[in-house]
Design an enzyme around this catalytic site. Structure first.
Site, PDB file in Angstrom:
ATOM      1  N   SER A  98     -40.850 105.508 -11.422  1.00 27.14           N
ATOM      2  CA  SER A  98     -41.760 104.652 -12.310  1.00 27.14           C
ATOM      3  C   SER A  98     -41.139 103.755 -13.172  1.00 27.14           C
ATOM      4  CB  SER A  98     -42.444 105.708 -13.266  1.00 27.14           C
ATOM      5  OG  SER A  98     -43.048 105.064 -14.278  1.00 27.14           O
ATOM      6  N   SER A 127     -52.164 114.601  -2.836  1.00 27.15           N
ATOM      7  CA  SER A 127     -53.089 113.660  -3.514  1.00 27.15           C
ATOM      8  C   SER A 127     -52.352 112.179  -3.822  1.00 27.15           C
ATOM      9  CB  SER A 127     -53.687 114.147  -4.704  1.00 27.15           C
ATOM     10  OG  SER A 127     -52.661 114.610  -5.772  1.00 27.15           O
ATOM     11  N   THR A 158     -54.251 107.130  -9.672  1.00 31.44           N
ATOM     12  CA  THR A 158     -54.135 108.388  -8.941  1.00 31.44           C
ATOM     13  C   THR A 158     -54.644 109.509  -9.864  1.00 31.44           C
ATOM     14  OG1 THR A 158     -51.971 108.662  -9.782  1.00 31.44           O
ATOM     15  CG2 THR A 158     -52.103 107.350  -8.012  1.00 31.44           C
ATOM     16  N   TYR A 162     -41.059 112.107 -19.205  1.00 29.28           N
ATOM     17  CA  TYR A 162     -41.231 111.482 -17.828  1.00 29.28           C
ATOM     18  C   TYR A 162     -40.312 110.383 -17.686  1.00 29.28           C
ATOM     19  CZ  TYR A 162     -44.075 109.475 -14.083  1.00 29.28           C
ATOM     20  OH  TYR A 162     -44.564 108.874 -12.960  1.00 29.28           O
TER      21      TYR A 162
END
Length: 320
Positions: A178, A53, A239, A204
């Site tokens: 990121s 995905s 997303t 994260y």
């Protein structure tokens, strides 16, 4: 003209919102480096983790459009097959192979790498895209914090185990990280995030910072093999992962979010463009190398960088 576009590009980057959204993509795409040739990856093989995905699926399609045989590494075989069929419909004649593997599970990574290496002598492109933003602290069966295992330990182990195949092809490794890593530093004193109140967004960001450093370390390690390693961040893309993990952010920024294809553009470009094979160790966004820190005092402590590598070696039992 070049100076003016450089200034505009830097302004977009430093102001974040314009640069990370579709605004930055639309502006920069008018003057960024050329697309790879349409057959740039004919006869090549690529492997994409987290391929079912979002950015992963978009990268699979982009690599297939350039002629690559793409190995789709997924945790859920049912979702993976659905994604494979969707890409095959979008890219007629695409050669796609599905593999089941949980990148956070080091045993699963070892088993996959053994199977892959037995069947394939070389690998031209390895894209580390699998990601997670856990709402609470969880550990894998091997005792590793899930974000660390998914973003750092699993990719480290997979890169090491596939090193012979990458070296045979003089290949490329791309870490999809990121821009959130700008908000974090390395934490050698607590890499597993066992101290203090756990925050999924902080975990994260911390592990994405670690990914950027790990890519630089692997770039130095693999240079003698003729393998290049880069990291890239996609900006803010719409997303499934972003929608489920950050619903408030998605509601506010929705109209400005990039499509998955726009977010994955530099991933595909790094995998195929000749320029990206002439240098190594860069941190990229929108086809341009970006600084990994914005202030001089933020640079990573060399001891912390060594500690990250040593952690990866110890937790994966991989000796490079």
């Amino acid at each position: 003209m070049r100076k003016a576009t450089d200034i505009l590009d830097t302004v977009l980057d430093r102001t974040v919102v314009p640069g990370y959204t579709k605004i930055g993509y639309r502006v920069r795409s008018r003057f960024w480096p050329a697309d790879p040739e349409p057959d740039a990856l004919d006869g090549c093989s690529a492997l994409v983790t987290g391929a079912n995905s979002g950015l992963g699926k978009a990268a699979v399609a982009g690599l297939a459009e350039l002629g690559a045989t793409v190995h789709m590494l997924v945790r859920d075989a049912v979702k993976g097959e659905r994604a494979r069929l969707e890409v095959a419909e979008r890219v007629p004649g695409a050669h796609l192979e599905l593999h089941e593997c949980d990148v956070s599970d080091l045993g699963s990574v070892r088993a996959f790498a053994e199977r892959f290496s037995a069947a394939h002598g070389s690998l031209d492109v390895l894209v580390h895209n699998a990601g997670t933003l856990p709402p609470e602290r969880r550990e894998t069966a091997e005792g590793n914090e899930v974000a660390l295992a998914t973003h750092v330990l699993g990719p480290h182990l997979l890169t090491g185990l596939l090193r012979p195949a990458l070296a045979a092809a003089k290949g490329r490794v791309v870490f999809v990280t990121s821009g959130g890593m700008y908000a974090a530093a390395l934490h050698p004193e607590d890499p597993q995030y066992r101290r203090g109140d756990y925050s999924g967004t902080k975990a994260y960001a911390r592990t994405k910072r670690a990914q950027v450093v790990l890519a630089e370390l692997w770039a130095a390690e693999l240079a003698a093999d003729g393998v290049v390693v880069h990291s890239t961040h996609p900006g803010w893309a719409d997303t499934p992962g972003v929608t489920s993990s950050l619903p408030g952010f998605t509601r506010v920024m929705g109209p400005l979010l990039r499509t998955p294809e726009q977010g994955a553009d530099t991933v595909v470009w790094l995998a195929a463009a000749p320029r990206a094979h002439r240098e190594t160790g860069g941190f990229w966004h929108d086809r341009r190398v970006r600084p990994t820190h914005f202030a001089p005092w933020q640079h990573d402590d060399p001891a912390a960088r060594r500690a990250l590598w040593e952690l990866c070696e110890a937790e994966t039992s991989l000796t490079v």
